[in-house]
Design an enzyme around this catalytic site. Structure first.
Site, mmCIF file in Angstrom:
data_model
loop_
_atom_site.group_PDB
_atom_site.id
_atom_site.type_symbol
_atom_site.label_atom_id
_atom_site.label_comp_id
_atom_site.label_asym_id
_atom_site.label_seq_id
_atom_site.Cartn_x
_atom_site.Cartn_y
_atom_site.Cartn_z
ATOM 1 N N LYS A 190 0.852 -1.196 0.000
ATOM 2 C CA LYS A 190 0.000 0.000 0.000
ATOM 3 C C LYS A 190 0.894 1.255 0.000
ATOM 4 O O LYS A 190 1.964 1.223 -0.603
ATOM 5 C CB LYS A 190 -0.977 -0.050 1.180
ATOM 6 N N GLU A 224 -10.750 -11.097 -1.321
ATOM 7 C CA GLU A 224 -10.489 -10.392 -0.067
ATOM 8 C C GLU A 224 -11.782 -9.805 0.490
ATOM 9 O O GLU A 224 -12.257 -8.770 -0.003
ATOM 10 C CB GLU A 224 -9.514 -9.230 -0.305
HETATM 11 P P1 PGA Z 1 -4.240 -6.926 5.438
HETATM 12 O O1 PGA Z 1 -4.465 -6.327 3.952
HETATM 13 O O2 PGA Z 1 -3.405 -8.159 5.303
HETATM 14 O O3 PGA Z 1 -3.555 -5.822 6.195
HETATM 15 O O4 PGA Z 1 -5.601 -7.235 5.985
HETATM 16 C C1 PGA Z 1 -4.712 -7.174 2.866
HETATM 17 C C2 PGA Z 1 -4.879 -6.374 1.602
HETATM 18 O O5 PGA Z 1 -5.377 -5.243 1.647
HETATM 19 O O6 PGA Z 1 -4.511 -6.849 0.517
#
Ligand code: PGA
Length: 247
Positions: free
Chosen positions: A11, A163
């Protein structure tokens, strides 16, 4: 046999220097039981690619047009130029905050495949949709619309990341049963849209609060071929521990 694929989605984290130092440290632990990668910022892509020999270095988004008046956007051609081969598209944060829709995600997938890059194609339902029992409908419509016009041979190359939005960054991961059932729905939907051969070839990741403590149980599931990992991919120690558990 589908080769598992584990990708860290960084991110808006890590400077170029931080990305390179992470890659140098983590690379030594990469093995060939699975594909491992990290999705860096656009800015860190070039240096990261130069420093990675075993890790996949992915982008977190792309635009479907080649060039033009699209302030702030990066084209597939630009990603191709630096040697990037995998691109996350349709992440729920991009759908919720930056206007991605099934239609734009579809255009991005078509463009990436035409250029020989691999889309990591994200789908998943919101908490309200999950509570309303609409998960299957959401998965089916995101795949039906998002894969429109894409041939079965191309779909085989895609990585689909399922997800559930309520599990992303919340620490509230989907139970192994829920994750497996939903990934199975993804595979069955691909089968309905294409055929058994395509459904068996496509790699499906689960994403949402995956960490060293739970990666093994997800990976034991029949329809889960990997993970897209946010928070737990940011620290080298944590990502190394994940790599070591996927042996
Ligand atoms: P997370 O994020 O592992 O912090 O829950 C997963 C993603 O957004 O791909």
């Amino acid at each position: 046999m589908r080769k598992p694929i584990i990708v860290g989605n960084w991110k808006m984290n890590k400077t170029i220097a931080e990305a390179v130092s992470f890659i140098k440290e983590v690379e030594q632990h990469v093995h060939d039981k699975a594909d491992f990668g990290v999705a860096t910022s656009f800015l860190a892509l070039n240096e990261s690619l130069k420093n990675a020999s075993k890790l996949i270095v992915a982008a977190q988004n792309c635009h479907f047009e080649t060039s033009g008046a699209f302030t702030g956007q990066v084209s597939v051609e630009m990603l191709e130029e630096v040697g990037c081969k995998y691109v996350i598209i349709g992440h729920s944060e991009c759908r919720e905050m930056f206007g991605d829709t099934d239609e734009t995600v579809n255009k991005k997938a078509i463009k990436l495949l035409a250029k020989g890059l691999t889309p990591i194609f994200c789908i998943g339902e919101s908490e309200a949709q999950f509570d309303a029992g609409a998960t299957k409908d959401v998965i089916e419509s995101q795949l039906t619309n998002g894969l429109k016009g894409i041939s079965g041979d191309d779909v085989k190359k895609i990585v689909i990341a399922y997800e559930p939005i309520w599990a992303i960054g919340t620490g509230k991961s989907a139970s192994v049963e829920v994750a497996e059932n939903c990934c199975k729905v993804v595979r069955e939907t691909v089968k309905k849209l294409y055929n058994e051969e395509v459904a068996q070839a496509v790699r499906i990741q689960y994403g949402g609060s995956v960490k060293p403590e739970n990666i093994e149980e997800y990976m034991q599931q029949e329809d889960i071929d990997g993970a897209l990992i946010g928070g737990a991919s940011l620290k080298a120690d944590s990502f190394i521990s994940i790599i070591e558990k996927v042996k």
